[in-house]
Design an enzyme around this catalytic site. Structure first.
Site, PDB file in Angstrom:
ATOM      1  N   ASP A  23      -0.446  -3.797  11.167  1.00  0.00           N
ATOM      2  CA  ASP A  23      -1.455  -4.339  10.445  1.00  0.00           C
ATOM      3  C   ASP A  23      -1.822  -5.688  10.654  1.00  0.00           C
ATOM      4  O   ASP A  23      -3.034  -6.201  10.729  1.00  0.00           O
ATOM      5  CB  ASP A  23      -1.449  -3.931   9.020  1.00  0.00           C
ATOM      6  CG  ASP A  23      -1.767  -2.425   8.619  1.00  0.00           C
ATOM      7  OD1 ASP A  23      -2.300  -1.622   9.566  1.00  0.00           O
ATOM      8  OD2 ASP A  23      -1.527  -2.116   7.574  1.00  0.00           O
ATOM      9  N   LYS A  39      -6.545  -5.477   3.005  1.00  0.00           N
ATOM     10  CA  LYS A  39      -7.533  -4.807   3.734  1.00  0.00           C
ATOM     11  C   LYS A  39      -7.702  -3.333   3.114  1.00  0.00           C
ATOM     12  O   LYS A  39      -6.488  -3.015   2.414  1.00  0.00           O
ATOM     13  CB  LYS A  39      -7.244  -4.480   5.142  1.00  0.00           C
ATOM     14  CG  LYS A  39      -5.898  -4.167   5.559  1.00  0.00           C
ATOM     15  CD  LYS A  39      -5.760  -2.299   5.604  1.00  0.00           C
ATOM     16  CE  LYS A  39      -4.456  -1.928   5.709  1.00  0.00           C
ATOM     17  NZ  LYS A  39      -4.359  -0.260   5.424  1.00  0.00           N
ATOM     18  N   PRO A  41      -1.554  -5.833  -4.894  1.00  0.00           N
ATOM     19  CA  PRO A  41      -0.377  -5.040  -5.044  1.00  0.00           C
ATOM     20  C   PRO A  41       0.559  -4.829  -3.862  1.00  0.00           C
ATOM     21  O   PRO A  41       0.106  -4.657  -2.716  1.00  0.00           O
ATOM     22  CB  PRO A  41      -1.137  -3.573  -5.545  1.00  0.00           C
ATOM     23  CG  PRO A  41      -2.536  -4.225  -5.949  1.00  0.00           C
ATOM     24  CD  PRO A  41      -2.721  -5.186  -5.252  1.00  0.00           C
ATOM     25  N   ALA A  72      -2.105  -3.735   2.995  1.00  0.00           N
ATOM     26  CA  ALA A  72      -1.437  -4.858   4.057  1.00  0.00           C
ATOM     27  C   ALA A  72      -1.258  -6.164   3.118  1.00  0.00           C
ATOM     28  O   ALA A  72      -1.435  -7.122   3.865  1.00  0.00           O
ATOM     29  CB  ALA A  72      -2.623  -5.023   5.059  1.00  0.00           C
ATOM     30  N   GLY A  73      -0.806  -5.949   2.026  1.00  0.00           N
ATOM     31  CA  GLY A  73      -0.465  -7.171   1.168  1.00  0.00           C
ATOM     32  C   GLY A  73       0.698  -7.929   2.216  1.00  0.00           C
ATOM     33  O   GLY A  73       0.550  -9.375   2.118  1.00  0.00           O
ATOM     34  N   ALA A  94       3.294  -2.403  -1.760  1.00  0.00           N
ATOM     35  CA  ALA A  94       3.596  -1.103  -1.333  1.00  0.00           C
ATOM     36  C   ALA A  94       2.483  -0.097  -1.687  1.00  0.00           C
ATOM     37  O   ALA A  94       2.509   0.819  -2.202  1.00  0.00           O
ATOM     38  CB  ALA A  94       4.941  -0.579  -2.015  1.00  0.00           C
ATOM     39  N   ALA A  95       1.181  -0.643  -1.183  1.00  0.00           N
ATOM     40  CA  ALA A  95      -0.089  -0.197  -1.850  1.00  0.00           C
ATOM     41  C   ALA A  95      -0.967   0.355  -0.756  1.00  0.00           C
ATOM     42  O   ALA A  95      -1.801   0.932  -1.118  1.00  0.00           O
ATOM     43  CB  ALA A  95      -0.760  -0.924  -2.770  1.00  0.00           C
TER      44      ALA A  95
END
Length: 280
Positions: free
Chosen positions: A133, A8, A91, A97-98, A93-94
């Site tokens: 998230d 997102k 990625p 919302a990985g 810590a980007a």
């Protein structure tokens, strides 16, 4: 069972207060994009086993996918385990919302495997125990998210819009960014109402003008690279540019694929993780 876990971006992010328990009160416009991890789950006799193609991804309770599986098994008293395979493309810590989307996808797949009658609303209750998230990632699309992420209102889908996304060579801790935010010193807030109206009217230039993230008050001061990326996006034809979530990923919104491709090629010379994608 195999499924995509979509990232997102935030089209806006506002912090409007802070609860006594330390949680910040948010007002965010969230948008799913066509950048995704792949999650495959198989039922096993016992335990939760995480496999991942990236060695640095934790395989224990620090992984939100593990936490999601554990909460699901406990809540429904399921006497078996799961093996979860994660193929990472988003990625880490980007601000995309990985981890959250992986957790949401684990919940949805496990519902299909074990408890197919569970509603999305019930899944969101579990999701909120994992992270702010995660409830949004259950539904996806375009939505206004308020409170600590639990109040979700879907709006007209802002789909098929062209984005170029840059993740610089460092990660940021969401907790650290919020801890360094002085809520009382946020002097310019996003006009979320105007942003939603712009989406409903298909006014892309107005959308770009009204994108705002108050967490940039923290990150842009400390990381000059982010200012440089935002400026480069505008110089290379983006209608607007903004940091997503708590960063450090920055995206540019484009109205033309050729401009986006030229921008992508330029950014790729400077940064390793650069993506052309679309909203979905």
């Amino acid at each position: 069972m195999l499924s995509k876990a979509h990232a997102k971006i935030n089209l806006s992010l506002d912090v409007i207060g802070k609860r006594k328990d330390g949680y910040h009160l948010l007002k965010m416009l969230m948008q799913t994009i066509d950048l995704y991890d792949l999650i495959e789950i198989k039922k096993i006799k016992k335990d939760i086993i995480i496999d991942c193609d990236r060695e640095y991804i934790p395989k224990d309770r620090r992984n939100l996918a593990y936490k999601a599986a554990s909460l699901f098994l406990d809540r429904y008293n399921i006497d078996s385990g799961v093996r979860i395979n994660i193929t990472k493309n988003i990625p880490v810590a980007a601000g995309l919302a990985g981890g959250s989307t992986d957790a949401a996808t684990v919940l949805k797949i496990m519902r299909d495997i074990f408890e197919p009658d569970i509603s999305n609303e019930e899944l969101k209750e579990i999701a909120l125990d994992i992270g702010a998230d995660v409830p949004f990632c259950i539904e996806g699309g375009t939505a206004l998210c308020e409170g600590i992420g639990e109040k979700i209102t879907s709006i007209k889908n802002f789909k098929n819009q062209i984005l170029v996304l840059v993740k610089p060579n460092f990660g940021l801790s969401t907790k650290d960014v919020y801890n360094n935010l002085k809520v009382e010193k946020i002097y310019i807030h996003p006009n979320t109402t105007k942003l939603i109206q712009s989406i409903e009217e298909d006014n892309l230039e107005s959308v770009a003008r009204n994108m705002r993230n108050v967490l940039e008050n923290v990150t842009l001061r400390k990381y000059k690279t982010l200012n440089s990326i935002k400026s480069n996006f505008i110089e290379l034809g983006a209608l607007g540019s903004m940091m997503s979530g708590s960063g450090p990923s920055v995206f540019g919104l484009f109205d033309d694929m050729l401009k986006a491709q030229i921008c992508y090629d330029n950014m790729k010379e400077k940064y390793k993780e650069v993506f052309i994608t679309r909203t979905i």
